[in-house]
Design a protein around this motif. Structure first.
Motif, short mmCIF file in Angstrom:
data_model
loop_
_atom_site.label_atom_id
_atom_site.label_comp_id
_atom_site.label_asym_id
_atom_site.label_seq_id
_atom_site.Cartn_x
_atom_site.Cartn_y
_atom_site.Cartn_z
N ILE A 25 0.91 -1.13 -0.13
CA ILE A 25 -0.05 -0.01 -0.07
C ILE A 25 0.83 1.19 0.15
CG2 ILE A 25 -1.81 1.37 1.55
CD1 ILE A 25 -2.85 -1.44 2.53
N LEU A 26 2.06 1.34 0.78
CA LEU A 26 3.01 2.50 0.71
C LEU A 26 3.42 2.62 -0.43
CD1 LEU A 26 4.68 2.00 4.32
CD2 LEU A 26 2.92 3.73 3.85
N LYS A 31 4.09 5.81 -5.42
CA LYS A 31 4.37 5.95 -6.76
C LYS A 31 3.19 6.62 -7.23
CE LYS A 31 4.94 2.94 -10.74
NZ LYS A 31 4.02 3.76 -11.50
N SER A 32 2.23 6.60 -6.84
CA SER A 32 1.19 7.42 -7.21
C SER A 32 1.15 8.94 -7.27
CB SER A 32 -0.21 7.21 -6.75
OG SER A 32 -0.57 7.52 -5.27
N ILE A 33 1.85 9.44 -6.09
CA ILE A 33 2.12 10.80 -5.84
C ILE A 33 3.34 11.24 -6.90
CG2 ILE A 33 3.04 12.53 -4.16
CD1 ILE A 33 1.81 10.91 -1.91
N LEU A 34 4.57 10.31 -7.00
CA LEU A 34 5.49 10.53 -8.05
C LEU A 34 5.13 10.61 -9.35
CD1 LEU A 34 8.51 8.43 -6.44
CD2 LEU A 34 8.22 10.93 -6.50
N ASP A 82 13.14 8.10 -1.73
CA ASP A 82 13.87 7.20 -0.85
C ASP A 82 13.13 6.11 0.00
OD1 ASP A 82 16.20 8.68 -1.35
OD2 ASP A 82 15.84 10.15 0.61
N LEU A 83 11.94 6.44 0.20
CA LEU A 83 10.99 5.38 0.95
C LEU A 83 10.76 4.35 0.05
CD1 LEU A 83 9.05 4.89 3.03
CD2 LEU A 83 6.95 6.11 1.76
N ILE A 84 10.72 4.56 -1.38
CA ILE A 84 10.44 3.41 -2.37
C ILE A 84 11.87 2.59 -2.24
CG2 ILE A 84 10.25 2.63 -4.78
CD1 ILE A 84 8.37 5.12 -5.10
N LYS A 85 12.88 3.19 -2.07
CA LYS A 85 14.13 2.38 -2.18
C LYS A 85 14.17 1.60 -0.51
CE LYS A 85 16.87 5.50 -4.93
NZ LYS A 85 18.00 6.49 -4.81
N ALA A 86 13.62 2.29 0.36
CA ALA A 86 13.68 1.70 1.49
C ALA A 86 12.81 0.43 1.65
CB ALA A 86 13.46 2.48 2.63
N LEU A 87 11.80 0.51 0.93
CA LEU A 87 10.77 -0.58 1.08
C LEU A 87 11.30 -1.80 0.32
CD1 LEU A 87 7.28 1.50 0.37
CD2 LEU A 87 8.04 0.28 2.47
N LYS A 88 12.32 -1.45 -0.85
CA LYS A 88 12.67 -2.61 -1.44
C LYS A 88 13.99 -3.19 -0.87
CE LYS A 88 11.19 -0.76 -6.08
NZ LYS A 88 11.58 -0.22 -7.40
N GLY A 89 14.33 -2.52 0.20
CA GLY A 89 15.52 -2.96 1.10
C GLY A 89 16.98 -2.29 0.26
N LEU A 90 16.72 -1.41 -0.51
CA LEU A 90 17.92 -0.95 -1.00
C LEU A 90 18.82 0.08 -0.18
CD1 LEU A 90 16.66 -0.18 -4.84
CD2 LEU A 90 17.99 -2.19 -4.16
#
Length: 315
Positions: A25-26, A31-34, A82-90
């Motif tokens: 969901i996050l 992504k929708s805001i980006l 940064d949040l998307i990268k963190a969710l992917k573990g990057l």
């Protein structure tokens, strides 16, 4: 509000069953805001198109607004990436990103955005849509020229816009700005149909009235409609006048706030973070009650109803 925040903090962060996980969901929200592609303004190009001119303070106001929005947009885009990268573990999910993720999940504006943004009580979804409209307002200004009527609710810092308008008048007639004050006229016309700006002053729109409504038939304040908390207010013509004598009857001096909080703090510029200005609105109600003993200009009838204008609502 505090109780709601406590309840939200207690909800489970891991979903069961076949529904989407919190991280999914996050990721979708981020992504929708980006995908809305909020891009910073090219300030140098704006300055070249609208240079610093002694007779036009609105050019400076536009440049300052672009700079303020650039600061917000930069933080918004970077934090989402940064949040998307963190969710992917990057990258590591820092405490700041975790707090941001919780806000996004709860449909709240993250504190790191709110610190760079204008005052707002809107939930995240409405806040993002509002940001889109504000940026669109500035883009239209840049591409089509200075508007004939200004969406005062769209300004990051409306006090600067008001000062700029007054400054234009002072420089045009070569008089001291300290001797100038506002005159007010409610114009019952669709702001989109206004094609030419007034000779002096400015048209503003986008305000909401609480505690009363505007009666076009009597051209004055009237009682609210049943179950109507807020009413859209017509266009107001702000007319600078030198050595203006304030009316002593027939008006209600209505405060204008940015948000429904009705409270703010003094910023470093000396302006309130929430209060914008007072507007004199025609009133058929006579001054009465204890208030007239102190300030006869006020209509106590509307004071008792806590009538005020707002630039933004909480939805």
């Amino acid at each position: 509000t505090a109780m709601c925040d406590t309840l939200l903090s207690l909800q489970a962060k891991v979903s069961g069953g076949k529904g989407k996980s919190r991280d999914e969901i996050l990721a979708e929200t981020a992504k929708s805001i980006l995908d809305m592609a909020f891009k910073t303004f090219d300030v140098e190009a704006v300055v070249a198109q609208y240079p610093l001119v002694y007779t036009e303070s609105m050019n400076t106001v536009l440049t300052q607004e672009c700079k303020r929005f650039n600061g917000l947009i930069a933080v918004l885009n970077k934090s989402l990436q940064d949040l998307i990268k963190a969710l992917k573990g990057l990258v590591v999910m820092s405490e700041e990103l975790e707090a941001m993720a919780t806000s996004l999940f709860n449909n709240q504006v993250p504190s790191m955005w709110a610190e760079k943004a204008y005052p707002s009580l809107k939930p995240l979804s409405a806040w993002v849509a509002d940001l889109q409209e504000r940026i669109s307002f500035l883009k239209t200004w840049i591409s089509d020229g200075t508007p004939a009527a200004f969406w005062v609710s769209g300004f990051f810092f409306p006090q600067a816009f008001l000062t700029g308008t007054m400054q234009n008048y002072a420089r045009k007639y070569v008089i001291s700005i300290d001797t100038i004050s506002w005159g007010y006229e409610v114009v019952e016309i669709d702001p989109k149909s206004i094609e030419t700006k007034p000779e002096d002053g400015c048209y503003i729109y986008g305000l909401f009235l609480e505690g009363a409504r505007w009666n076009e038939g009597t051209h004055s304040l009237d009682e609210s409609r049943p179950k109507a908390l807020f009413e859209s207010f017509p266009v107001i013509w702000l007319k600078p006048e030198a050595e203006r004598a304030k009316p002593t009857e027939g008006i209600y001096i209505c405060p204008v706030y940015k948000t429904l909080t009705r409270a703010g703090t003094l910023s470093t510029t000396g302006h309130s973070t929430n209060f914008v200005l007072y507007v004199e609105l025609p009133s058929r109600e006579p001054c009465s009650g204890m208030y007239s003993q102190y300030v006869e200009t006020f209509s106590a009838h509307w004071i008792k109803r806590a009538v005020a204008l707002f630039c933004s609502l909480n939805y």
